[in-house]
Design a protein around this motif. Sequence first.
Motif, PDB file in Angstrom:
ATOM      1  N   THR A  54      27.893  43.181  43.814  1.00  0.00           N
ATOM      2  CA  THR A  54      28.583  42.463  44.883  1.00  0.00           C
ATOM      3  C   THR A  54      29.929  42.005  44.344  1.00  0.00           C
ATOM      4  N   ALA A  55      30.852  41.749  45.256  1.00  0.00           N
ATOM      5  CA  ALA A  55      32.184  41.346  44.816  1.00  0.00           C
ATOM      6  C   ALA A  55      32.792  40.402  45.828  1.00  0.00           C
ATOM      7  N   SER A  56      33.558  39.463  45.327  1.00  0.00           N
ATOM      8  CA  SER A  56      34.290  38.565  46.212  1.00  0.00           C
ATOM      9  C   SER A  56      35.375  39.359  46.924  1.00  0.00           C
ATOM     10  N   CYS A  57      35.561  39.095  48.205  1.00  0.00           N
ATOM     11  CA  CYS A  57      36.509  39.855  49.016  1.00  0.00           C
ATOM     12  C   CYS A  57      37.581  38.921  49.556  1.00  0.00           C
ATOM     13  N   ARG A  58      38.769  38.969  48.963  1.00  0.00           N
ATOM     14  CA  ARG A  58      39.877  38.100  49.385  1.00  0.00           C
ATOM     15  C   ARG A  58      41.182  38.869  49.342  1.00  0.00           C
ATOM     16  N   PRO A  59      42.071  38.646  50.300  1.00  0.00           N
ATOM     17  CA  PRO A  59      43.392  39.281  50.266  1.00  0.00           C
ATOM     18  C   PRO A  59      44.163  38.840  49.017  1.00  0.00           C
ATOM     19  N   LEU A  60      44.929  39.751  48.447  1.00  0.00           N
ATOM     20  CA  LEU A  60      45.675  39.463  47.222  1.00  0.00           C
ATOM     21  C   LEU A  60      46.641  38.294  47.406  1.00  0.00           C
ATOM     22  N   GLN A  80      46.983  47.190  45.330  1.00  0.00           N
ATOM     23  CA  GLN A  80      47.369  46.812  46.686  1.00  0.00           C
ATOM     24  C   GLN A  80      48.357  47.813  47.280  1.00  0.00           C
ATOM     25  N   GLY A  81      49.352  48.200  46.475  1.00  0.00           N
ATOM     26  CA  GLY A  81      50.357  49.140  46.962  1.00  0.00           C
ATOM     27  C   GLY A  81      49.782  50.513  47.272  1.00  0.00           C
ATOM     28  N   TRP A 192      56.106  43.639  44.633  1.00  0.00           N
ATOM     29  CA  TRP A 192      55.705  42.744  45.721  1.00  0.00           C
ATOM     30  C   TRP A 192      55.034  43.613  46.782  1.00  0.00           C
ATOM     31  N   PRO A 193      53.783  43.953  46.589  1.00  0.00           N
ATOM     32  CA  PRO A 193      53.115  44.961  47.421  1.00  0.00           C
ATOM     33  C   PRO A 193      52.610  44.439  48.761  1.00  0.00           C
ATOM     34  N   PHE A 194      53.498  43.829  49.543  1.00  0.00           N
ATOM     35  CA  PHE A 194      53.124  43.285  50.847  1.00  0.00           C
ATOM     36  C   PHE A 194      54.055  43.803  51.937  1.00  0.00           C
ATOM     37  N   PRO A 195      54.007  45.075  52.304  1.00  0.00           N
ATOM     38  CA  PRO A 195      53.004  46.009  51.782  1.00  0.00           C
ATOM     39  C   PRO A 195      53.493  46.887  50.633  1.00  0.00           C
TER      40      PRO A 195
END
Length: 250
Positions: A54-60, A80-81, A192-195
């Motif tokens: 299992t893994a925690s799921c959170r936006p970067l 992320q990129g 800055w991978p947003f996005p």
Amino acid sequence: GYISSGRTSASPIVAWIGSHGAIDYWVVYVKELPAGNDDKLATGPILDQTAGVTASCRPLREFGDSLEDNDDAGILATAQGLVEFHKSHPFCSLCGAPTQSSKAGSCRRCSDCKKSVYPRLDVAAIMLVTSPCQKYALLGRKKSWPEGRYSTLAGFCEVGETLEDCCRRETYEESGVVVDPLSVQFMASQPWPFPRSLMVGFQAKALMGEKAQAAATQDSPVLPEIQVDTSEMEDIQWFSKDFVKERLAG
């Protein structure tokens, strides 16, 4: 690594990030869980070789600024990129046919005309603009940001301009403050991978009109006038160096 970006994908995305410390790093994008279950991520077939994972799921964006290790930050930024690249290129821009992941996820290849497309970067300048006396910093905020948050100004580089041009133009467009062209200095850059941005940092000094300059003294500086572009920013102000130091110190 596991990446969550708030949008779904038709199939799992897997891409090789690279090797570091004799370890190969891969990114796996998995769909979001239903509301109320986003604290844990159930593994699909792609992860079944490790039972009970299992893994925690959170936006970067929610934890990226708390990372203490530069290597971890680089790995997650690349992950992320790559995920955003694969999600945004499902079809060929030349013929419209579906694309497929290729070269361990470093590019996508058209299933029909065989054209390959690689990740692209949107280059942006972020600048610390100081007053002519260099005792004040020009900081602004967007309406959508949490209350009290201010930042240095930033903006994307446009076709035909240099990053130094971008620094001066964005400052003037957002605040009405004119930057001394000779003062613009490159400081550092970071992904800055947003996005899919590369953020390039500068430091620069504002110019002041002759009348205002004549009225200024060492004890009572006159700051360049600010005219906020409210279509982009909610507020922009001059903040003293001491005030900023206190806030950054917590």
